[in-house]
Design an enzyme around this catalytic site. Structure first.
Site, short mmCIF file in Angstrom:
data_model
loop_
_atom_site.label_atom_id
_atom_site.label_comp_id
_atom_site.label_asym_id
_atom_site.label_seq_id
_atom_site.Cartn_x
_atom_site.Cartn_y
_atom_site.Cartn_z
N THR A 184 -26.25 -25.67 30.77
CA THR A 184 -25.62 -24.91 29.69
C THR A 184 -26.11 -23.46 29.69
OG1 THR A 184 -25.69 -26.95 28.39
CG2 THR A 184 -25.15 -24.92 27.21
N LEU A 185 -27.41 -23.29 29.73
CA LEU A 185 -27.96 -21.94 29.65
C LEU A 185 -27.67 -21.10 30.87
CD1 LEU A 185 -31.44 -21.44 28.04
CD2 LEU A 185 -29.20 -20.69 27.31
N ASP A 241 -32.84 -28.71 29.22
CA ASP A 241 -32.88 -30.04 29.83
C ASP A 241 -32.47 -29.87 31.30
OD1 ASP A 241 -33.03 -32.89 29.80
OD2 ASP A 241 -30.90 -33.05 29.36
N GLY A 260 -30.53 -27.57 32.30
CA GLY A 260 -30.41 -26.12 32.48
C GLY A 260 -28.98 -25.65 32.69
N ARG A 276 -31.16 -33.52 12.78
CA ARG A 276 -31.44 -32.10 13.06
C ARG A 276 -32.44 -31.51 12.07
NH1 ARG A 276 -27.71 -30.09 16.85
NH2 ARG A 276 -25.62 -30.96 16.75
N GLY A 320 -27.80 -26.51 17.86
CA GLY A 320 -29.19 -26.93 17.94
C GLY A 320 -30.21 -25.85 17.66
N ASP A 356 -30.38 -33.17 17.79
CA ASP A 356 -29.70 -34.29 17.14
C ASP A 356 -29.55 -35.48 18.07
OD1 ASP A 356 -27.67 -32.85 18.77
OD2 ASP A 356 -26.33 -34.38 17.96
N GLU A 388 -32.80 -20.99 22.22
CA GLU A 388 -32.29 -22.33 22.48
C GLU A 388 -33.27 -23.37 21.93
OE1 GLU A 388 -30.06 -24.30 22.62
OE2 GLU A 388 -29.21 -24.51 24.62
N ASP A 389 -32.74 -24.53 21.59
CA ASP A 389 -33.61 -25.61 21.08
C ASP A 389 -34.38 -26.27 22.22
OD1 ASP A 389 -31.31 -26.75 22.20
OD2 ASP A 389 -30.81 -27.97 20.45
P1 IMP Z 1 -28.68 -28.80 29.44
O1 IMP Z 1 -27.45 -28.06 29.81
O2 IMP Z 1 -28.77 -30.13 30.11
O3 IMP Z 1 -29.96 -28.00 29.61
O4 IMP Z 1 -28.49 -29.17 27.92
C1 IMP Z 1 -29.20 -28.59 26.92
C2 IMP Z 1 -28.66 -29.12 25.62
O5 IMP Z 1 -28.64 -30.55 25.63
C3 IMP Z 1 -29.59 -28.76 24.48
O6 IMP Z 1 -29.24 -27.53 23.90
C4 IMP Z 1 -29.39 -29.91 23.53
O7 IMP Z 1 -28.28 -29.65 22.71
C5 IMP Z 1 -29.07 -31.08 24.41
N1 IMP Z 1 -30.26 -31.90 24.68
C6 IMP Z 1 -30.98 -31.98 25.81
N2 IMP Z 1 -32.02 -32.80 25.68
C7 IMP Z 1 -31.97 -33.26 24.41
C8 IMP Z 1 -32.82 -34.17 23.65
O8 IMP Z 1 -33.84 -34.69 24.11
N3 IMP Z 1 -32.44 -34.39 22.37
C9 IMP Z 1 -31.34 -33.81 21.80
N4 IMP Z 1 -30.53 -32.97 22.48
C10 IMP Z 1 -30.85 -32.70 23.77
MG MG Z 2 -27.94 -27.31 22.33
#
Ligand code: IMP
Ligand code: MG
Length: 172
Positions: free
Chosen positions: A104-105, A100, A102, A162, A41, A156, A96-97
């Site tokens: 993953t990061l 959400d 948090g 994307r 992303g 995506d 990061e894109d």
């Molecule tokens: P987290 O671990 O929930 O913060 O996930 C973050 C990852 O979820 C981002 O890097 C995106 O790849 C994916 N993601 C979260 N929200 C969206 C969205 O609204 N559209 C597309 N991908 C998303």
């Molecule tokens: Mg991502």
């Protein structure tokens, strides 16, 4: 049929990326910057950011898988592709894109900090603060957005959209 509404226009995204690049270039005017993108992303945001920065930079990528099924990340984050080089002496900027939940990061941050870089920052194009389930904040945020599923600028839905040059809300 699904449709996509424009949330952030291309010119506003590009302007904001210039501002972020200026702030980061000022902070890191002494160099040794390593941009670390989270695949896939971050790619579109990272290249645009890198090209706007006025200090020399290096790039590297990490790939993490966290999505079990559906559109929310699980707590089970696995590093699928690690960094190619050690982080010693580098001013690491995670790119990061979107943040959400948090989850993953947070895992990636701990992994990077354990390698003792010279400094560490997180820059994200988008942030959905209402969705956070772990204690994780970015140092630089392009846009804070409401809780909606967005596409474009690397984001995506099912690997599509994307390449959109605006940020759009996907309506199903
Ligand atoms: P987290 O671990 O929930 O913060 O996930 C973050 C990852 O979820 C981002 O890097 C995106 O790849 C994916 N993601 C979260 N929200 C969206 C969205 O609204 N559209 C597309 N991908 C998303
Ligand atoms: Mg991502």
């Amino acid at each position: 049929m699904s449709s996509i509404d424009v949330l952030i226009e291309e010119k506003d995204v590009r302007l904001r990326i210039k501002e972020l690049a200026a702030a980061l270039s000022e902070k890191y005017r002494d160099g040794d910057v390593l941009l670390v993108g989270i695949l896939n992303g971050s790619v579109f945001f990272m290249t645009a950011l890198a090209q706007e920065m006025t200090v020399p930079i290096e790039i590297d990528f990490i790939s993490a898988s966290s999505y079990g099924s559906g559109t929310e990340s699980s707590g089970n984050v696995q590093i699928v592709k690690d960094l190619d080089r050690p982080l010693t002496g580098k001013n690491v900027i995670i790119v990061e894109d979107i943040i959400d939940t948090g989850r993953t990061l947070k895992v990636i941050k701990e992994m990077i900090l354990s390698q003792e870089p010279a400094s560490f920052d997180i820059v994200t194009l988008l942030d959905k603060p209402d969705r956070r389930v772990v204690d994780l904040e970015a140092d630089y945020v392009g846009f804070r957005i409401p809780d909606a599923f967005v596409v474009g600028w690397g984001l995506d839905f099912d690997q599509k959209y994307r390449d959109l040059t605006f940020v759009g809300v996907l309506n199903e």
